[in-house]
Design an enzyme around this catalytic site. Structure first.
Site, short mmCIF file in Angstrom:
data_model
loop_
_atom_site.label_atom_id
_atom_site.label_comp_id
_atom_site.label_asym_id
_atom_site.label_seq_id
_atom_site.Cartn_x
_atom_site.Cartn_y
_atom_site.Cartn_z
CG ASP A 170 42.28 38.86 42.50
OD1 ASP A 170 41.73 38.99 43.60
OD2 ASP A 170 41.75 38.31 41.52
CD GLN B 174 38.36 33.28 46.88
OE1 GLN B 174 38.23 32.79 48.00
NE2 GLN B 174 37.33 33.60 46.13
N1 PMP Z 1 39.38 37.45 41.94
C1 PMP Z 1 39.20 36.32 42.61
C2 PMP Z 1 40.38 35.43 42.88
C3 PMP Z 1 37.92 35.97 43.06
O1 PMP Z 1 37.74 34.83 43.73
C4 PMP Z 1 36.84 36.84 42.79
C5 PMP Z 1 35.42 36.48 43.24
N2 PMP Z 1 35.05 35.17 42.97
C6 PMP Z 1 37.09 38.02 42.11
C7 PMP Z 1 38.37 38.30 41.70
C8 PMP Z 1 36.00 39.00 41.81
O2 PMP Z 1 35.46 39.50 43.00
P1 PMP Z 1 34.12 40.35 43.00
O3 PMP Z 1 33.13 39.60 42.17
O4 PMP Z 1 33.74 40.43 44.43
O5 PMP Z 1 34.46 41.68 42.40
#
Ligand code: PMP
Length: 402
Positions: free
Chosen positions: A198, A201
């Site tokens: 993921d 960040q």
């Molecule tokens: N994973 C992490 C580590 C995140 O920081 C975020 C967003 N805060 C997400 C997943 C989800 O991203 P999104 O809302 O843009 O789909």
């Protein structure tokens, strides 16, 4: 030489006042501001090139399709994927992880195991819980140590012949922890498991080379890397994506449809049902170009984090949550005796934008025994005056509350 003031001038939103103060934007982990190049490219598409992609045989559609597919190649270069068709457009990191949980997930059976870590965002928890309910897979949680880092020996102990997938964040959005993903990928592969990173960040702050990392999937969002909302990317190794069934059905993802059955399009279209977010794809390519031009900002960003940490450490009431140093992008903290939301509101009155809350990581907060933290997160356009202003405003806030 990296010049943050030149970079800052490219961002219209940063030129404003909030509550009669110069805006200090330190909520970049939630979403970054957008440079003029991104805004311009999206507006130009709507002004002159607006048409659906891949279909009509007219000039506007050809222009839109050219830009749309050229953007895929820009992202391919950004993460050094081997082939452009390994780049799948999704609605964001959430969409990318859900794609894997539903498509790769449909190949898993009861008794198979998926490992995530205790510091994951809800987007990397809930899709696996839903999969566990559907298919009976077992979700394993790699614990973290007192510094907010994955306990690597506990992680290794969880890997076994039933582990099919390991899905962990590159960088924690709640703590700023940089995970040892190269080691996690190598260990997981030795155990025969695939790995999803993921990168929500990670993408804006780290150089990502998916071939060097050898990860099987890497997911990220456009809006956290200076691009638009509503667009994200799933990188996946071609052979793996080819072996995965489509998830969502509709136009674009088919080769032939009849009432006797349907055959599916090749990669990447197999996973891109329906009219895509064309303007956002075009904007994302501009954001990726910007990101590549600001690669020299890594050192600058590390200095800002160090300045933040030093200032926060000097305040008696403040406790840093997570690693003691080396955070990437985000620094999380609490203030003894004060609610995180009150601090954020008082900072906002002074023109400072930070985030307060559980950061979509409620299981992590529960383990830390916290309801939430205050998070200051930086981007390439922040400068040391921003950090000074934030620290002064925080001191002022603590004085007000005492
Ligand atoms: N994973 C992490 C580590 C995140 O920081 C975020 C967003 N805060 C997400 C997943 C989800 O991203 P999104 O809302 O843009 O789909």
């Amino acid at each position: 030489m990296f010049d943050a003031s030149q970079i800052r001038a490219l961002f219209p939103a940063l030129q404003q006042q909030v509550n009669q103060r110069k805006l200090v934007y330190l909520d970049n982990a939630a979403t970054t501001q957008k440079p003029e190049s991104v805004i311009h490219a999206m507006a130009e598409y709507y002004r002159y090139d607006n048409a659906n992609v891949h279909r009509a045989s007219h000039a506007l559609s050809a222009r839109a399709t050219r830009q749309f597919e050229a953007s895929r190649e820009v992202i391919q270069r950004l993460v050094n994927a081997k082939f452009p068709q390994e780049i799948i457009w999704t609605q964001g990191t959430t969409g990318a992880i859900n794609l894997v949980a539903n498509s790769y997930g449909s190949l898993l059976e009861a008794g198979d195991e998926v490992i995530i870590s205790a510091m994951e965002h809800h987007a990397n928890i809930v899709p696996w819980q839903l999969l566990a309910e559907r298919s009976g897979i077992k979700l394993q949680i790699a614990p973290i140590n007192g510094h907010g880092q994955i306990d690597m020996s506990a992680f290794s102990a969880l890997l076994n012949e039933n582990t099919r997938l390991v899905s962990v964040c590159h960088v924690s959005n709640a703590l700023g922890t940089l995970n040892p993903i190269a080691e996690i990928i190598a260990l997981s592969h030795q155990a025969g498991a695939k790995v999803l990173i993921d990168g929500a960040q990670g993408i804006a702050h780290c150089d990502v080379d998916v071939q060097q990392l050898d990860c099987d999937f890497y997911a990220f969002s456009g809006h956290k890397m200076y691009g638009p909302t509503g667009i994200g990317v799933l990188y996946g190794k071609q052979a793996l994506l080819d072996a995965m069934p489509p998830w969502q059905g509709g136009g674009e993802m088919i080769k032939h449809v009849s009432f006797n059955g349907t055959s599916f399009n090749r990669l990447p279209f197999k996973f891109e049902a329906g009219t895509p977010n064309i303007s956002a794809v075009i904007g994302l390519a501009q954001a990726a170009e910007f990101l590549q031009q600001t690669r020299a900002s890594r050192e600058h960003e590390a200095q800002l984090v160090a300045q933040l940490l030093e200032g926060l450490h000097a305040m008696e009431q403040v406790s840093i949550i997570g690693p003691t140093k080396g955070q990437i992008g985000s620094v999380s903290f609490t203030v003894t005796g004060e609610h995180h939301s009150d601090i954020a509101t008082l900072l906002d009155e002074q023109g400072i934008a930070v985030r307060a809350g559980h950061h979509c990581a409620q299981p992590l907060m529960a383990q830390l025994g916290l309801k939430g933290t205050i998070r200051a997160s930086i981007a390439a356009y922040n400068n040391s005056a921003d950090i000074d202003n934030f620290l002064i405003a925080l001191k002022h806030t603590l004085a007000l509350l005492s």
